[in-house]
Each structure stands twice: as structure tokens, then as C-alpha cells.
Design a protein around this motif. Structure first.
Motif, PDB file in Angstrom:
ATOM      1  N   THR A 151     -57.561  47.020  44.304  1.00 44.31           N
ATOM      2  CA  THR A 151     -58.351  47.126  45.526  1.00 44.31           C
ATOM      3  C   THR A 151     -58.736  45.739  46.005  1.00 44.31           C
ATOM      4  OG1 THR A 151     -59.229  49.244  44.758  1.00 44.31           O
ATOM      5  CG2 THR A 151     -60.411  48.169  46.538  1.00 44.31           C
ATOM      6  N   THR A 152     -58.574  45.503  47.304  1.00 48.29           N
ATOM      7  CA  THR A 152     -58.998  44.250  47.922  1.00 48.29           C
ATOM      8  C   THR A 152     -60.061  44.578  48.963  1.00 48.29           C
ATOM      9  OG1 THR A 152     -57.414  44.275  49.757  1.00 48.29           O
ATOM     10  CG2 THR A 152     -56.633  43.362  47.647  1.00 48.29           C
ATOM     11  N   GLU A 153     -60.462  43.588  49.704  1.00 47.27           N
ATOM     12  CA  GLU A 153     -61.474  43.796  50.743  1.00 47.27           C
ATOM     13  C   GLU A 153     -61.040  44.867  51.748  1.00 47.27           C
ATOM     14  OE1 GLU A 153     -63.391  41.310  54.447  1.00 47.27           O
ATOM     15  OE2 GLU A 153     -62.801  40.187  52.662  1.00 47.27           O
ATOM     16  N   ARG A 154     -59.755  44.851  52.125  1.00 50.44           N
ATOM     17  CA  ARG A 154     -59.281  45.774  53.173  1.00 50.44           C
ATOM     18  C   ARG A 154     -58.241  46.782  52.713  1.00 50.44           C
ATOM     19  NH1 ARG A 154     -57.108  41.971  57.756  1.00 50.44           N
ATOM     20  NH2 ARG A 154     -56.047  41.076  55.964  1.00 50.44           N
ATOM     21  N   LEU A 155     -57.729  46.613  51.495  1.00 51.80           N
ATOM     22  CA  LEU A 155     -56.570  47.395  51.060  1.00 51.80           C
ATOM     23  C   LEU A 155     -56.785  48.087  49.723  1.00 51.80           C
ATOM     24  CD1 LEU A 155     -53.866  44.657  51.758  1.00 51.80           C
ATOM     25  CD2 LEU A 155     -54.499  46.561  53.272  1.00 51.80           C
ATOM     26  N   ILE A 156     -56.018  49.164  49.536  1.00 52.23           N
ATOM     27  CA  ILE A 156     -55.840  49.793  48.230  1.00 52.23           C
ATOM     28  C   ILE A 156     -54.340  49.763  47.976  1.00 52.23           C
ATOM     29  CG2 ILE A 156     -56.052  51.901  46.856  1.00 52.23           C
ATOM     30  CD1 ILE A 156     -58.416  52.678  48.720  1.00 52.23           C
ATOM     31  N   ILE A 157     -53.956  49.174  46.864  1.00 46.47           N
ATOM     32  CA  ILE A 157     -52.543  49.113  46.482  1.00 46.47           C
ATOM     33  C   ILE A 157     -52.397  50.064  45.307  1.00 46.47           C
ATOM     34  CG2 ILE A 157     -50.689  47.619  45.698  1.00 46.47           C
ATOM     35  CD1 ILE A 157     -52.467  45.326  47.076  1.00 46.47           C
ATOM     36  N   ARG A 158     -51.610  51.112  45.511  1.00 44.17           N
ATOM     37  CA  ARG A 158     -51.583  52.221  44.550  1.00 44.17           C
ATOM     38  C   ARG A 158     -50.183  52.832  44.485  1.00 44.17           C
ATOM     39  NH1 ARG A 158     -50.611  56.382  47.778  1.00 44.17           N
ATOM     40  NH2 ARG A 158     -51.628  56.567  49.792  1.00 44.17           N
ATOM     41  N   GLN A 159     -50.014  53.711  43.505  1.00 48.20           N
ATOM     42  CA  GLN A 159     -48.759  54.450  43.400  1.00 48.20           C
ATOM     43  C   GLN A 159     -48.583  55.336  44.641  1.00 48.20           C
ATOM     44  OE1 GLN A 159     -46.417  54.122  40.979  1.00 48.20           O
ATOM     45  NE2 GLN A 159     -47.699  52.501  40.153  1.00 48.20           N
ATOM     46  N   PHE A 160     -47.343  55.572  44.980  1.00 52.48           N
ATOM     47  CA  PHE A 160     -47.052  56.444  46.123  1.00 52.48           C
ATOM     48  C   PHE A 160     -47.358  57.895  45.805  1.00 52.48           C
ATOM     49  CE2 PHE A 160     -44.632  52.900  47.822  1.00 52.48           C
ATOM     50  CZ  PHE A 160     -44.882  53.046  49.169  1.00 52.48           C
ATOM     51  N   ARG A 161     -47.624  58.652  46.855  1.00 45.67           N
ATOM     52  CA  ARG A 161     -47.825  60.099  46.778  1.00 45.67           C
ATOM     53  C   ARG A 161     -46.878  60.767  47.773  1.00 45.67           C
ATOM     54  NH1 ARG A 161     -53.765  58.758  48.176  1.00 45.67           N
ATOM     55  NH2 ARG A 161     -54.527  57.980  46.194  1.00 45.67           N
ATOM     56  N   GLU A 162     -46.551  62.016  47.512  1.00 45.23           N
ATOM     57  CA  GLU A 162     -45.688  62.773  48.430  1.00 45.23           C
ATOM     58  C   GLU A 162     -46.281  62.815  49.834  1.00 45.23           C
ATOM     59  OE1 GLU A 162     -45.015  66.603  46.672  1.00 45.23           O
ATOM     60  OE2 GLU A 162     -43.874  65.749  45.006  1.00 45.23           O
ATOM     61  N   THR A 163     -47.599  62.837  49.929  1.00 44.62           N
ATOM     62  CA  THR A 163     -48.277  62.933  51.228  1.00 44.62           C
ATOM     63  C   THR A 163     -48.164  61.650  52.052  1.00 44.62           C
ATOM     64  OG1 THR A 163     -50.351  62.318  50.148  1.00 44.62           O
ATOM     65  CG2 THR A 163     -49.929  64.680  50.465  1.00 44.62           C
ATOM     66  N   ASP A 164     -47.573  60.603  51.511  1.00 45.83           N
ATOM     67  CA  ASP A 164     -47.399  59.344  52.237  1.00 45.83           C
ATOM     68  C   ASP A 164     -46.164  59.340  53.137  1.00 45.83           C
ATOM     69  OD1 ASP A 164     -49.622  58.255  50.910  1.00 45.83           O
ATOM     70  OD2 ASP A 164     -48.371  57.459  49.278  1.00 45.83           O
ATOM     71  N   ALA A 165     -45.385  60.397  53.107  1.00 43.37           N
ATOM     72  CA  ALA A 165     -44.076  60.401  53.763  1.00 43.37           C
ATOM     73  C   ALA A 165     -44.125  60.036  55.251  1.00 43.37           C
ATOM     74  CB  ALA A 165     -43.384  61.748  53.570  1.00 43.37           C
ATOM     75  N   GLU A 166     -45.032  60.593  56.016  1.00 45.67           N
ATOM     76  CA  GLU A 166     -45.049  60.308  57.454  1.00 45.67           C
ATOM     77  C   GLU A 166     -45.345  58.836  57.734  1.00 45.67           C
ATOM     78  OE1 GLU A 166     -47.210  63.022  59.958  1.00 45.67           O
ATOM     79  OE2 GLU A 166     -46.480  64.753  58.818  1.00 45.67           O
TER      80      GLU A 166
END
Length: 167
Positions: free
Chosen positions: A5-20
Motif C-alpha cells: 500500500t502506498t499513499e494513493r495505491l494498493i498493489i495486490r494480486q489480481f481478482r476475477e472481478t478486475d476484468a473490465e
């Protein structure tokens, strides 16, 4: 890699719901202009790609903390027979020029260093100066030039290969 986690971002594993959100960037010819892979033709291709990323776990989503929108991807992948770990990233065009790529790259590198990784490399097309500036801001130094091509081999790019070594 763990969630970062940064000030503006979350860098995380992908999820199926990220497709769009991911399809939005992977189907944009301008975003994929210098990428080795072609644009996704439809969202089903994007879903397959996300499933691969979820299985391999080396490529992560770049998500805006404020809205939850996935605006890009970032990866750190080991190179065969090499001590260097390769950094790669891609960002939705609507979010270019706002420092998100640099913020994400710095955070991922910092996390990797805390896990004992000290030697990184990345490459970019010479024509893509913006990507080169991201790497410079993260401390990468251009080491040599070369070429890379699209996966289909039909287009070749002149490249700058940069490295970062942390003591």
C-alpha cells in the motif's frame, strides 16, 4: 509478493472481478504500442490472462485506493539463469503523467528489497521516453541497448536495458 500500500495505491494480486478495468487498458492500442503482446480482442481474452496471473502470482494489479479502480499492472519476475529480477509495468492511458507508475515501481522495489532481492533490470522501447523517466526516477541506470519484438515477431523495437543494484 504481498499486498503493498502506498499513499494513493494498493498493489495486490489480481481478482476475477478486475476484468473490465484490465480490458480497458489491454484493449487500448496506444497503451499497448510498445508492449510485446497484442491488444486483447475481447474481454474473454482478458479473463484468461487474469486467470494466468492469479495462478503464477508474479504480476499484480495497481489499484487506486480512493476508488478501487484497477489502473494497471506491475510485475517482478525472475529471469532464467540470471540473478536479475525483471520489473515490468503497464498503465491505463487515462492515468499517465500523474506519477502512478513511479509510485508503484518504487513500492514494489522496496518490498522486494525487504525480501532480499537486490538486483533488478527493466527495458523499454527507445521511443517510449516516459517509461525511461519512470525507471530513472526509481534509480535505474541505462546499461546497454538491444531489441525486443512482439510475441508474434512481426514488430521489432529498439530498446534500452536498464539495471538497478541495491547494496
Amino acid at each position: 509478493m504481498e499486498t503493498v500500500t502506498t499513499e494513493r495505491l494498493i498493489i495486490r494480486q489480481f481478482r476475477e472481478t478486475d476484468a473490465e478495468d484490465v480490458y480497458e487498458l489491454r484493449s487500448d492500442p496506444e497503451v499497448n504500442r510498445f508492449m510485446p503482446y497484442p491488444c486483447d480482442a475481447d474481454i474473454s481474452e482478458t479473463r484468461l490472462r487474469i486467470a494466468e496471473w492469479m495462478e503464477k502470482k508474479y504480476r499484480m494489479a495497481i489499484e487506486l485506493r480512493e476508488s478501487g479502480k484497477v489502473i494497471g499492472d506491475i510485475s517482478l519476475s525472475p529471469r532464467d539463469g540470471d540473478k536479475l529480477v525483471e520489473l515490468g509495468y503497464n498503465l491505463n492511458r487515462s492515468f499517465w503523467g500523474k506519477g502512478y507508475a513511479t509510485e508503484a515501481a518504487r513500492a514494489v522495489i522496496q518490498q522486494a528489497v525487504s525480501e532480499g532481492i537486490r538486483d533488478f533490470m527493466a527495458y523499454y522501447a527507445k521511443e517510449n521516453g516516459a517509461s525511461g523517466r519512470v525507471l530513472e526516477k526509481c534509480g535505474f541506470v541505462p546499461e546497454y541497448t538491444g531489441q525486443y519484438s512482439r510475441d508474434n515477431g512481426k514488430e521489432v523495437f529498439e530498446a534500452v536495458i536498464s539495471e538497478l543494484h541495491i547494496k
